[in-house]
Motif scaffolding. Sequence first.
Motif, PDB file in Angstrom:
ATOM      1  N   UNK A  55       0.905  -1.322  -0.160  1.00 24.77           N
ATOM      2  CA  UNK A  55       0.136   0.018  -0.019  1.00 24.77           C
ATOM      3  C   UNK A  55       1.107   1.231   0.124  1.00 24.77           C
ATOM      4  N   UNK A  56       1.889   1.269   0.868  1.00 22.76           N
ATOM      5  CA  UNK A  56       2.460   2.668   0.705  1.00 22.76           C
ATOM      6  C   UNK A  56       3.444   2.658  -0.308  1.00 22.76           C
ATOM      7  N   UNK A  57       3.898   1.378  -1.102  1.00 17.98           N
ATOM      8  CA  UNK A  57       4.703   1.548  -2.432  1.00 17.98           C
ATOM      9  C   UNK A  57       3.673   2.152  -3.168  1.00 17.98           C
TER      10      UNK A  57
ATOM     11  N   UNK B 182       3.408   5.905  -2.722  1.00 16.62           N
ATOM     12  CA  UNK B 182       4.350   6.754  -3.000  1.00 16.62           C
ATOM     13  C   UNK B 182       5.103   6.681  -4.385  1.00 16.62           C
TER      14      UNK B 182
ATOM     15  N   UNK C 233      -3.026   8.571  -8.476  1.00 16.68           N
ATOM     16  CA  UNK C 233      -4.407   8.214  -8.342  1.00 16.68           C
ATOM     17  C   UNK C 233      -5.213   8.343  -9.547  1.00 16.68           C
TER      18      UNK C 233
ATOM     19  N   UNK D 143       9.720   8.180 -11.362  1.00 18.45           N
ATOM     20  CA  UNK D 143       8.410   7.107 -11.406  1.00 18.45           C
ATOM     21  C   UNK D 143       8.038   6.682 -12.553  1.00 18.45           C
TER      22      UNK D 143
ATOM     23  N   UNK E 225       6.465   2.990 -14.635  1.00 19.52           N
ATOM     24  CA  UNK E 225       5.502   1.864 -14.486  1.00 19.52           C
ATOM     25  C   UNK E 225       6.284   0.457 -14.296  1.00 19.52           C
ATOM     26  N   UNK E 226       6.075   0.015 -13.203  1.00 16.74           N
ATOM     27  CA  UNK E 226       6.823  -1.276 -12.963  1.00 16.74           C
ATOM     28  C   UNK E 226       5.648  -2.507 -12.817  1.00 16.74           C
TER      29      UNK E 226
ATOM     30  N   UNK F 266       3.447  -5.459 -11.931  1.00 10.02           N
ATOM     31  CA  UNK F 266       2.913  -5.576 -10.465  1.00 10.02           C
ATOM     32  C   UNK F 266       3.579  -6.986  -9.764  1.00 10.02           C
TER      33      UNK F 266
ATOM     34  N   UNK G 115       6.613  -5.747  -8.323  1.00  7.01           N
ATOM     35  CA  UNK G 115       6.089  -4.879  -7.018  1.00  7.01           C
ATOM     36  C   UNK G 115       5.720  -5.883  -6.027  1.00  7.01           C
TER      37      UNK G 115
ATOM     38  N   UNK H  15      14.909  -0.452 -10.484  1.00  7.55           N
ATOM     39  CA  UNK H  15      15.223   0.536  -9.742  1.00  7.55           C
ATOM     40  C   UNK H  15      16.755   0.862  -9.678  1.00  7.55           C
TER      41      UNK H  15
ATOM     42  N   UNK I  57      11.943   2.937  -1.387  1.00  4.97           N
ATOM     43  CA  UNK I  57      11.170   2.892  -2.541  1.00  4.97           C
ATOM     44  C   UNK I  57       9.871   2.353  -2.114  1.00  4.97           C
ATOM     45  N   UNK I  58       9.704   1.660  -0.940  1.00  4.95           N
ATOM     46  CA  UNK I  58       8.310   1.121  -0.539  1.00  4.95           C
ATOM     47  C   UNK I  58       7.612   2.247   0.376  1.00  4.95           C
ATOM     48  N   UNK I  59       8.408   3.545   0.638  1.00  9.97           N
ATOM     49  CA  UNK I  59       7.834   4.525   1.533  1.00  9.97           C
ATOM     50  C   UNK I  59       7.933   4.492   2.825  1.00  9.97           C
ATOM     51  N   UNK I  60       8.722   3.549   3.228  1.00  7.54           N
ATOM     52  CA  UNK I  60       8.860   3.343   4.512  1.00  7.54           C
ATOM     53  C   UNK I  60       9.926   3.791   5.367  1.00  7.54           C
TER      54      UNK I  60
ATOM     55  N   UNK J  60      -5.602   4.786  -3.088  1.00  2.00           N
ATOM     56  CA  UNK J  60      -4.988   3.584  -3.170  1.00  2.00           C
ATOM     57  C   UNK J  60      -5.573   2.558  -1.971  1.00  2.00           C
TER      58      UNK J  60
END
Lengths: 208, 208
Positions: A199-201, A204, A208, B3, B5-6, B8, B11, B55, B77-80, B186
């Motif tokens: 979800x956070x991937x 970020x 949307x 950014x 498109x990768x 799924x 991902x 990446x 990458x995952x927004x963590x 999302x």
Amino acid sequence: MEKQKISSAVINRLPAYLRLFTELEEKGVAHVSSSEISELMGTTASQVRQDFSNFGGFGRQGYGYDVRYLCEQMQQIMGLDKTYNVIIVGGGKIGQALANYQGFDRLGFFIKAVFDKEVWHIRVPSHIDVFDTDKLPEFCRENKIDIAIISVPKEAAMDVARMVRDAGVKGIWNFASQEIKLDGVHVENVHLNESLFLLTYKMNNEEL
Amino acid sequence: MEKQKISSAVINRLPAYLRLFTELEEKGVAHVSSSEISELMGTTASQVRQDFSNFGGFGRQGYGYDVRYLCEQMQQIMGLDKTYNVIIVGGGKIGQALANYQGFDRLGFFIKAVFDKEVWHIRVPSHIDVFDTDKLPEFCRENKIDIAIISVPKEAAMDVARMVRDAGVKGIWNFASQEIKLDGVHVENVHLNESLFLLTYKMNNEEL
């Protein structure tokens, strides 16, 4: 079907295939092509055909695959044409949430009992027994328990895993935050956080 | 990073990469090769390099990848590398289990409040507020809520999803047994059963 070694990447996609086929069947779709499947799965048609080839190909005709047959085959492959006797070890909030989830029966997973060190606080449906963990080995043997759901604190997870394996349980579905790796029993460790990280991937990296 | 498109499939593998890199770092491993990664992931070295190329390749040297750098990059990458304000909608057993899980804080996910139609029965840590669902839109706006965890009965899931989206929430982590698909937010639907089906697959197809 012969038992052959299939790559874990393929195996990990099976539940998503089953979900898709079930959705299509519920919508009344009778046939589906590999390119339609690939579009819905976010993959390629050649990947779909390659995945299916591991299981004999699922009899594609000119008009595509028969959706009901795909459902049946996928359920059979995943062992969902059988029923399983299940116990839950650990009666905390996760254990209780799982014991109270009414969808398992319909899927053929029958929760027989919940085990904990302290049983007084545990609220589960009346057809599910609640016992002290001491009773676990005897109960598993007498009731032919196939699967143990482990939802104990992480310190206790490995001990419980050994206990259920030694009592003849063949599969562990592990919700404890301690990864279980153990010989003599199949284990699936639940990594709940990982879908949060997906979800956070998206938040970020995707528009949307 | 641009950014782009990768797929799924790539991902979906990211959380498993992150888990592996974190384990390696905790074990004190400094460097790892693509073939070591592929072995631990059950895939091929060329797949690993191909995944990483999405990446920027993660700077492989003669002695392999720097594990700490892999961790940092994957987290970013995952927004963590950020923090998130989170609410839980639905204070039943799953909602309470999630509110009481202490691992979220450490990951940068701060549970601010639990919302339900009936608040009296909900037991959560004292720093988490419990409010009637009526208060949700105002609370989300005033507290810059990023993520809503939805754990309401399936009949209510879509209404709640629209409500949180309209209140500015950008991500939904959905535990309701109703799949949520909605524009403008999302969504990650949790399919808990699917890891159970992987377990039954193993029990029926793999040797112990």
